[in-house]
Scaffold this motif. Structure first.
Motif, PDB file in Angstrom:
ATOM      1  N   ALA A 391       0.826  -1.204   0.000  1.00 43.03           N
ATOM      2  CA  ALA A 391       0.000   0.000   0.000  1.00 43.03           C
ATOM      3  C   ALA A 391       0.861   1.255   0.000  1.00 43.03           C
ATOM      4  O   ALA A 391       0.614   2.210  -0.747  1.00 43.03           O
ATOM      5  N   LYS A 392       1.897   1.275   0.829  1.00 44.23           N
ATOM      6  CA  LYS A 392       2.764   2.458   0.910  1.00 44.23           C
ATOM      7  C   LYS A 392       3.637   2.586  -0.336  1.00 44.23           C
ATOM      8  O   LYS A 392       3.956   3.701  -0.768  1.00 44.23           O
ATOM      9  N   GLU A 393       4.027   1.454  -0.927  1.00 47.20           N
ATOM     10  CA  GLU A 393       4.801   1.521  -2.171  1.00 47.20           C
ATOM     11  C   GLU A 393       3.957   2.085  -3.310  1.00 47.20           C
ATOM     12  O   GLU A 393       4.447   2.878  -4.129  1.00 47.20           O
ATOM     13  N   PHE A 394       2.691   1.688  -3.374  1.00 48.42           N
ATOM     14  CA  PHE A 394       1.808   2.213  -4.416  1.00 48.42           C
ATOM     15  C   PHE A 394       1.687   3.736  -4.288  1.00 48.42           C
ATOM     16  O   PHE A 394       1.828   4.476  -5.273  1.00 48.42           O
ATOM     17  N   VAL A 395       1.448   4.215  -3.087  1.00 54.81           N
ATOM     18  CA  VAL A 395       1.330   5.653  -2.865  1.00 54.81           C
ATOM     19  C   VAL A 395       2.636   6.362  -3.219  1.00 54.81           C
ATOM     20  O   VAL A 395       2.637   7.417  -3.870  1.00 54.81           O
ATOM     21  N   SER A 396       3.762   5.779  -2.831  1.00 52.30           N
ATOM     22  CA  SER A 396       5.062   6.399  -3.101  1.00 52.30           C
ATOM     23  C   SER A 396       5.342   6.498  -4.593  1.00 52.30           C
ATOM     24  O   SER A 396       5.989   7.447  -5.058  1.00 52.30           O
ATOM     25  N   ALA A 397       4.891   5.506  -5.361  1.00 47.34           N
ATOM     26  CA  ALA A 397       5.135   5.488  -6.803  1.00 47.34           C
ATOM     27  C   ALA A 397       4.191   6.405  -7.568  1.00 47.34           C
ATOM     28  O   ALA A 397       4.413   6.685  -8.753  1.00 47.34           O
ATOM     29  N   GLN A 398       3.143   6.897  -6.910  1.00 49.51           N
ATOM     30  CA  GLN A 398       2.142   7.721  -7.580  1.00 49.51           C
ATOM     31  C   GLN A 398       2.579   9.189  -7.656  1.00 49.51           C
ATOM     32  O   GLN A 398       1.929  10.095  -7.116  1.00 49.51           O
ATOM     33  N   VAL A 399       3.688   9.417  -8.348  1.00 54.25           N
ATOM     34  CA  VAL A 399       4.203  10.790  -8.464  1.00 54.25           C
ATOM     35  C   VAL A 399       3.303  11.666  -9.326  1.00 54.25           C
ATOM     36  O   VAL A 399       3.365  12.897  -9.246  1.00 54.25           O
ATOM     37  N   ASP A 400       2.465  11.033 -10.155  1.00 52.20           N
ATOM     38  CA  ASP A 400       1.522  11.797 -10.967  1.00 52.20           C
ATOM     39  C   ASP A 400       0.234  12.107 -10.206  1.00 52.20           C
ATOM     40  O   ASP A 400      -0.610  12.860 -10.704  1.00 52.20           O
ATOM     41  N   GLU A 416      -2.773   4.551   9.162  1.00 51.80           N
ATOM     42  CA  GLU A 416      -1.947   5.693   8.786  1.00 51.80           C
ATOM     43  C   GLU A 416      -2.444   6.374   7.511  1.00 51.80           C
ATOM     44  O   GLU A 416      -2.377   7.601   7.392  1.00 51.80           O
ATOM     45  N   LEU A 417      -2.914   5.597   6.545  1.00 52.20           N
ATOM     46  CA  LEU A 417      -3.334   6.147   5.252  1.00 52.20           C
ATOM     47  C   LEU A 417      -4.840   6.395   5.290  1.00 52.20           C
ATOM     48  O   LEU A 417      -5.644   5.681   4.694  1.00 52.20           O
ATOM     49  N   ASN A 451      -2.156  13.289  -2.231  1.00 54.00           N
ATOM     50  CA  ASN A 451      -1.241  14.227  -1.574  1.00 54.00           C
ATOM     51  C   ASN A 451      -1.198  13.986  -0.070  1.00 54.00           C
ATOM     52  O   ASN A 451      -0.132  14.030   0.544  1.00 54.00           O
ATOM     53  N   ALA A 452      -2.348  13.777   0.542  1.00 51.92           N
ATOM     54  CA  ALA A 452      -2.406  13.561   1.991  1.00 51.92           C
ATOM     55  C   ALA A 452      -1.644  12.298   2.391  1.00 51.92           C
ATOM     56  O   ALA A 452      -0.898  12.286   3.382  1.00 51.92           O
ATOM     57  N   MET A 453      -1.813  11.228   1.615  1.00 52.31           N
ATOM     58  CA  MET A 453      -1.114   9.974   1.940  1.00 52.31           C
ATOM     59  C   MET A 453       0.381  10.101   1.711  1.00 52.31           C
ATOM     60  O   MET A 453       1.201   9.581   2.486  1.00 52.31           O
ATOM     61  N   ARG A 454       0.758  10.805   0.662  1.00 53.10           N
ATOM     62  CA  ARG A 454       2.181  10.966   0.372  1.00 53.10           C
ATOM     63  C   ARG A 454       2.865  11.825   1.449  1.00 53.10           C
ATOM     64  O   ARG A 454       4.008  11.555   1.824  1.00 53.10           O
ATOM     65  N   ARG A 455       2.167  12.820   1.964  1.00 51.25           N
ATOM     66  CA  ARG A 455       2.735  13.616   3.055  1.00 51.25           C
ATOM     67  C   ARG A 455       2.988  12.741   4.274  1.00 51.25           C
ATOM     68  O   ARG A 455       4.027  12.866   4.939  1.00 51.25           O
ATOM     69  N   GLN A 456       2.044  11.867   4.574  1.00 49.83           N
ATOM     70  CA  GLN A 456       2.197  11.007   5.749  1.00 49.83           C
ATOM     71  C   GLN A 456       3.428  10.111   5.620  1.00 49.83           C
ATOM     72  O   GLN A 456       4.201   9.953   6.577  1.00 49.83           O
ATOM     73  N   ILE A 457       3.644   9.551   4.433  1.00 56.74           N
ATOM     74  CA  ILE A 457       4.788   8.646   4.246  1.00 56.74           C
ATOM     75  C   ILE A 457       6.093   9.434   4.258  1.00 56.74           C
ATOM     76  O   ILE A 457       7.106   8.961   4.789  1.00 56.74           O
TER      77      ILE A 457
END
Length: 483
Positions: A391-400, A416-417, A451-457
């Motif tokens: 789950a965290k890898e998917f969010v991290s890879a979602q740069v778009d 967390e997410l 954006n919210a999930m990426r900030r958390q990670i």
């Protein structure tokens, strides 16, 4: 990775090794293992040096490690890998039977799958003792020992008996079950005693911490359990029991997915699976019954039945990696996944469109990250999961920032997410409705959630996890180690 929070010698102890030597027809091939623990701890030991003790499972491991020691990384050695060799009977009893047919399903609260054996436990204990003896021999004075997971539950106590001078942290990566479930393990008292050999016990969530403290207080009535401070007073020591949610190296993933190669791979995936404005959904799992693969397929079947206008619009690509093929339950699951996927495609497929495509092998990390960048949504449907780093890898890879994460509420990651769309994997109708909701979000809503999930990670990275555990261990043990 930043400054390591201690100057004391470090010893990492895991079941799986970070580097494996395999025989091939072209000679010996070195394979660096992927995964959260390796990706955090290997760079750390490269930086400061130290020792890593693990099961030497590669076919050429003995050839490349005379005396059981292998300097790694091979081309530029920075630390020592100490390999422990196991016989086929030890692998069967310790790993396949007690760990993966006993503790694994028990901790994931799948009681009907649990198989315990006293003979397997005897082997499990002997292998844990083998690990303890190796670490006791190889560790310097004042060392910090960082051991991991359910395969080595007895290790902390066995090591403390041999080397009471060492500081020990043990991290439990999978869920800790409710006490009414946990005590179905015939050796539940021995497992607790084994873990309480550590100075710091780490779990993924506060729920796991609470469940563990409950198990200790219910099992050992005379033991003082300080719930306010998450501390156990045991045999003259204070054991810190804390939640340390594991994470990923988001900056490394962002850098990887924006390279020209991965950008091309992602574009190629979309060209193949998401033409003409179609949506591309993905999942990446080991073929493990805890991952909820069958419930996810049931939800997709319900989705295409309930929302017929989505037929021909949504392509779902599932990566199902064969695992633990020596265990019958896993072989059976793989056949069930194949059968159900075929039924969905036969029921809903149209000319030029197949709802579900399955990749039946492991993909290397760059290809997985390209898949995550390309996807419009991912479904994480674990029945139970300590964290779920996918789950965290998917969010991290979602740069778009265009993807949506549908995340099982039974994962540690769901705590967390919070901006993911949370799903109950046991509710196929609800999951189908959640998928329709995800596909109906505006681009602005998708971006806001991502954006919210990426900030958390970004605020809680893999290296923050390592730092928090080692800082705690260093702090709580400095006084008595010095004495």
């Amino acid at each position: 990775m930043g400054t390591v929070p201690t100057s004391r010698p470090l010893v990492i102890v895991t079941n799986r090794e970070p580097y494996v030597d395999e025989k091939t027809k072209h000679g010996i091939r070195v394979v660096q293992k992927a995964g959260g623990v390796v990706s955090a701890l290997d760079p750390m030991l490269r930086e400061v040096g130290g020792d890593w003790v693990a099961w030497g499972s590669g076919s050429a491991d003995r050839m490349t490690a005379p005396g059981g020691v292998r300097p790694v990384p091979p081309k530029n050695p920075r630390y020592r890998l100490h390999r422990i060799y196991l016989s086929p009977d030890e692998v069967s009893g310790f790993y396949n039977r007690y760990s993966n047919q006993g503790l694994w399903p028990l901790c994931h609260m799948l009681i009907e799958r649990v198989q315990f054996s006293r003979q397997a436990y005897s082997v499990y204990r002997a292998v844990n003792a083998k690990f303890a003896r190796k670490v006791a021999r190889e560790s310097q004075q004042r060392s910090l020992v960082f051991s991991h997971d359910y395969q080595l539950a007895l290790f902390p106590s066995l090591l403390r008996q041999l080397r009471p001078d060492l500081a020990i942290a043990h991290f439990w990566h999978i869920p800790w079950p409710a006490f009414t479930v946990y005590r179905r393990c015939p050796q539940y008292q021995e497992i607790l005693r084994g873990l309480m050999g550590a100075d710091v016990l780490g779990f993924q969530t506060s729920d796991d911490v609470d469940a563990f403290l409950t198990a200790v207080s219910r099992t050992f009535r005379h033991v003082q359990v300080d719930r306010d401070n998450s501390r156990i007073h045991w045999q003259g020591r204070a054991i810190e029991v804390r939640a340390f949610p594991i994470s990923v190296d988001i900056e490394a993933i962002e850098e990887l997915v924006q390279t020209p190669r991965i950008t091309r791979l992602a574009d190629g995936i979309r060209h193949r699976f998401a033409q003409n404005g179609n949506f591309l959904g993905v999942s990446v799992d080991r073929a493990d019954y805890t991952k909820g693969i069958i419930p996810r397929l049931e939800a997709l079947q319900e989705f295409f039945s309930r929302y017929p206008h989505r037929r021909g619009q949504v392509n779902f690509l599932q990566v199902v990696v064969p695992t633990r093929s020596e265990v019958q339950a896993y072989r059976t699951l793989y056949r069930q996944v194949e059968d159900m996927t075929r039924r969905i495609n036969e029921e809903f497929g149209q000319e030029g469109w197949m709802p579900v495509t399955t990749i039946r092998r492991s993909l290397d990390r760059p290809r997985v990250m390209a898949l995550f960048r390309a996807a419009d949504f991912a479904i994480i449907s674990s029945l139970f999961d300590g964290m779920n780093l996918v789950a965290k890898e998917f969010v991290s890879a979602q740069v778009d920032k265009k993807g949506v994460l549908l995340l099982s509420e039974s994962t540690g990651a769901a705590q967390e997410l919070e901006s993911a769309i949370h799903i109950n994997p046991w509710d196929p109708e609800g999951c189908a409705a959640s998928l329709e909701e995800a596909l109906s979000l505006s681009p602005e809503e998708r971006q806001g959630r991502m954006n919210a999930m990426r900030r958390q990670i970004h605020q809680h990275t893999l290296y923050d996890w390592v730092t928090a555990i080692l800082t705690t261990l260093d702090s709580v043990t400095e006084s008595y180690v010095q004495s």
